[in-house]
Design a protein around this motif. Sequence first.
Motif, PDB file in Angstrom:
ATOM      1  N   LEU A  60      41.073  -4.712  48.774  1.00  0.00           N
ATOM      2  CA  LEU A  60      39.268  -5.139  47.983  1.00  0.00           C
ATOM      3  C   LEU A  60      39.701  -6.260  46.654  1.00  0.00           C
ATOM      4  N   TYR A  61      39.138  -6.786  46.296  1.00  0.00           N
ATOM      5  CA  TYR A  61      39.025  -7.945  45.312  1.00  0.00           C
ATOM      6  C   TYR A  61      38.186  -7.116  44.309  1.00  0.00           C
ATOM      7  N   SER A  62      38.910  -7.797  42.881  1.00  0.00           N
ATOM      8  CA  SER A  62      38.311  -7.532  41.307  1.00  0.00           C
ATOM      9  C   SER A  62      37.931  -8.432  40.910  1.00  0.00           C
ATOM     10  N   PRO A  63      36.209  -8.239  40.694  1.00  0.00           N
ATOM     11  CA  PRO A  63      35.694  -8.766  39.211  1.00  0.00           C
ATOM     12  C   PRO A  63      36.402  -8.934  38.105  1.00  0.00           C
ATOM     13  N   VAL A  64      37.092  -8.607  37.701  1.00  0.00           N
ATOM     14  CA  VAL A  64      38.154  -8.774  36.228  1.00  0.00           C
ATOM     15  C   VAL A  64      39.710  -9.446  36.316  1.00  0.00           C
ATOM     16  N   LEU A  65      40.401  -8.574  37.886  1.00  0.00           N
ATOM     17  CA  LEU A  65      41.828  -9.409  37.432  1.00  0.00           C
ATOM     18  C   LEU A  65      41.696  -9.551  38.179  1.00  0.00           C
ATOM     19  N   PRO A  66      42.905 -10.846  38.701  1.00  0.00           N
ATOM     20  CA  PRO A  66      43.063 -11.507  39.624  1.00  0.00           C
ATOM     21  C   PRO A  66      44.767 -11.224  40.387  1.00  0.00           C
ATOM     22  N   LEU A  67      44.272 -10.573  42.117  1.00  0.00           N
ATOM     23  CA  LEU A  67      45.567  -8.693  42.305  1.00  0.00           C
ATOM     24  C   LEU A  67      46.192 -10.085  43.487  1.00  0.00           C
ATOM     25  N   TYR A  68      45.763 -11.138  43.637  1.00  0.00           N
ATOM     26  CA  TYR A  68      46.793 -11.465  44.273  1.00  0.00           C
ATOM     27  C   TYR A  68      47.303 -12.942  44.372  1.00  0.00           C
ATOM     28  N   GLY A  69      48.943 -13.224  45.430  1.00  0.00           N
ATOM     29  CA  GLY A  69      49.471 -14.544  45.059  1.00  0.00           C
ATOM     30  C   GLY A  69      49.394 -15.096  45.871  1.00  0.00           C
ATOM     31  N   PRO A  70      50.073 -16.012  46.229  1.00  0.00           N
ATOM     32  CA  PRO A  70      50.783 -17.036  47.325  1.00  0.00           C
ATOM     33  C   PRO A  70      51.334 -16.607  48.141  1.00  0.00           C
ATOM     34  N   ASP A  71      52.222 -15.241  47.751  1.00  0.00           N
ATOM     35  CA  ASP A  71      52.390 -14.472  48.772  1.00  0.00           C
ATOM     36  C   ASP A  71      51.261 -14.062  50.237  1.00  0.00           C
ATOM     37  N   ASP A  72      50.407 -13.915  49.876  1.00  0.00           N
ATOM     38  CA  ASP A  72      48.689 -13.024  50.812  1.00  0.00           C
ATOM     39  C   ASP A  72      48.000 -14.560  50.768  1.00  0.00           C
ATOM     40  N   PRO A  73      48.594 -15.554  51.685  1.00  0.00           N
ATOM     41  CA  PRO A  73      47.692 -16.428  51.140  1.00  0.00           C
ATOM     42  C   PRO A  73      45.948 -16.369  51.384  1.00  0.00           C
ATOM     43  N   ILE A  74      45.793 -15.904  52.412  1.00  0.00           N
ATOM     44  CA  ILE A  74      44.297 -15.655  53.316  1.00  0.00           C
ATOM     45  C   ILE A  74      43.464 -14.950  51.982  1.00  0.00           C
ATOM     46  N   ARG A  75      43.815 -13.896  51.197  1.00  0.00           N
ATOM     47  CA  ARG A  75      42.865 -13.161  50.556  1.00  0.00           C
ATOM     48  C   ARG A  75      43.451 -13.864  48.693  1.00  0.00           C
ATOM     49  N   SER A  76      44.295 -14.311  48.323  1.00  0.00           N
ATOM     50  CA  SER A  76      44.315 -15.701  47.439  1.00  0.00           C
ATOM     51  C   SER A  76      42.970 -16.716  47.406  1.00  0.00           C
ATOM     52  N   LEU A  77      43.049 -16.771  49.373  1.00  0.00           N
ATOM     53  CA  LEU A  77      41.668 -17.925  49.120  1.00  0.00           C
ATOM     54  C   LEU A  77      40.669 -17.589  48.918  1.00  0.00           C
ATOM     55  N   ILE A  78      40.617 -16.506  49.919  1.00  0.00           N
ATOM     56  CA  ILE A  78      38.859 -15.612  49.035  1.00  0.00           C
ATOM     57  C   ILE A  78      38.286 -15.226  47.847  1.00  0.00           C
ATOM     58  N   GLN A  79      40.088 -15.134  47.219  1.00  0.00           N
ATOM     59  CA  GLN A  79      40.314 -15.010  45.696  1.00  0.00           C
ATOM     60  C   GLN A  79      39.381 -16.139  44.904  1.00  0.00           C
ATOM     61  N   ALA A  80      40.266 -16.869  45.129  1.00  0.00           N
ATOM     62  CA  ALA A  80      39.864 -17.661  44.584  1.00  0.00           C
ATOM     63  C   ALA A  80      38.298 -18.791  44.650  1.00  0.00           C
ATOM     64  N   ARG A  81      37.229 -18.194  45.259  1.00  0.00           N
ATOM     65  CA  ARG A  81      36.360 -17.895  45.144  1.00  0.00           C
ATOM     66  C   ARG A  81      35.391 -16.965  43.984  1.00  0.00           C
ATOM     67  N   ILE A  82      36.387 -16.257  43.446  1.00  0.00           N
ATOM     68  CA  ILE A  82      35.445 -15.767  42.745  1.00  0.00           C
ATOM     69  C   ILE A  82      35.721 -16.239  41.520  1.00  0.00           C
ATOM     70  N   SER A  83      34.588 -16.151  40.081  1.00  0.00           N
ATOM     71  CA  SER A  83      34.403 -16.521  38.718  1.00  0.00           C
ATOM     72  C   SER A  83      35.566 -15.158  37.931  1.00  0.00           C
ATOM     73  N   LEU A  84      35.991 -14.645  37.750  1.00  0.00           N
ATOM     74  CA  LEU A  84      36.579 -13.388  37.172  1.00  0.00           C
ATOM     75  C   LEU A  84      35.972 -13.344  36.079  1.00  0.00           C
ATOM     76  N   THR A  85      35.536 -12.295  35.432  1.00  0.00           N
ATOM     77  CA  THR A  85      34.654 -11.883  34.148  1.00  0.00           C
ATOM     78  C   THR A  85      35.142 -11.316  33.648  1.00  0.00           C
ATOM     79  N   PRO A  86      36.615 -11.505  32.629  1.00  0.00           N
ATOM     80  CA  PRO A  86      37.301  -9.373  31.981  1.00  0.00           C
ATOM     81  C   PRO A  86      36.264  -8.576  31.117  1.00  0.00           C
ATOM     82  N   ALA A  87      36.891  -7.835  32.022  1.00  0.00           N
ATOM     83  CA  ALA A  87      36.241  -6.167  31.220  1.00  0.00           C
ATOM     84  C   ALA A  87      35.038  -6.306  29.728  1.00  0.00           C
ATOM     85  N   GLY A  88      34.281  -6.247  29.924  1.00  0.00           N
ATOM     86  CA  GLY A  88      33.675  -6.911  27.863  1.00  0.00           C
ATOM     87  C   GLY A  88      33.191  -7.627  28.005  1.00  0.00           C
TER      88      GLY A  88
END
Length: 271
Positions: free
Chosen positions: A242-270
């Motif tokens: 799954l993906y987090s709204p506050v943390l980047p979880l995936y790097g280039p070793d997981d290209p598909i999830r990284s591609l999906i994660q790049a669409r997320i505007s991360l908002t740090p907790a608080g």
Amino acid sequence: MRGKAVIALLALALTAAVAMGIPRALKSPARERQPLRPVRVWSLEQDPAVNAWLRARAAAYEKQSGCRVYLRRAEQEDAQTDRHSGAVLPDAWIRPGDGDTVALRGWALIIRDDHAAITTPAPTSALFIRPTALPGPSPAPAPPPDWTGVTAVLTPALWMDAVPGAVFSRDPAADLARGRAQAAVLSAEQAASLPFGFQAHPLPEEAGILAVGGQALSEPGEAFLRFLRTDDSQAALKNYGLYSPVLPLYGPDDPIRSLIQARISLTPAGG
């Protein structure tokens, strides 16, 4: 003699009173200490990965807080229950796309490419091992999709309006593997099951990301939802793909999830 006897009797009486009072004093705080009320959490989510993450975090919350969590799979009719009807209501709801975001699910546009190497997403982290949630290099922007030969895109109901040529499929990954189309809207996990190479692209516009929301109906429910937004709980999303709204979880070793994660505007907790 009579005075000594009186003193001895008083001493014995005082000793007995103290002896009787000690156990009572020891038991009193325990009697006054009330057990914490269980937290009732109802989930309308159908995704097994989301519910597996919730079960694991509920167990972690019980261990940390000493408060039991009753996690129940609910149906849509349950959400219509009137709070004035006398029915038992949850302390918190978990449902797709509604409330404060506690997790995210993601999809990509997958186009079959027999000239591409077969690429599968990196496996999610081992259970009980916290992944390192450090930002890695951002994936390079994907080139525009090559629509050559693509006349239909197998699509789940959720994203029927998101891509041109969408054709409804109950199981887009299986239908794509059977050759029923050249493209499909898939999760990273579904793409991993394909027996051929492919191109992966983000869905157009803002599509492809779905929030898993939480809504608290009581203070205990609010405390549990805050726990779901902690770094530990957010990092644990990686264990379930799954993906987090506050943390980047995936790097280039997981290209598909990284591609999906790049669409997320991360908002740090608080934040």
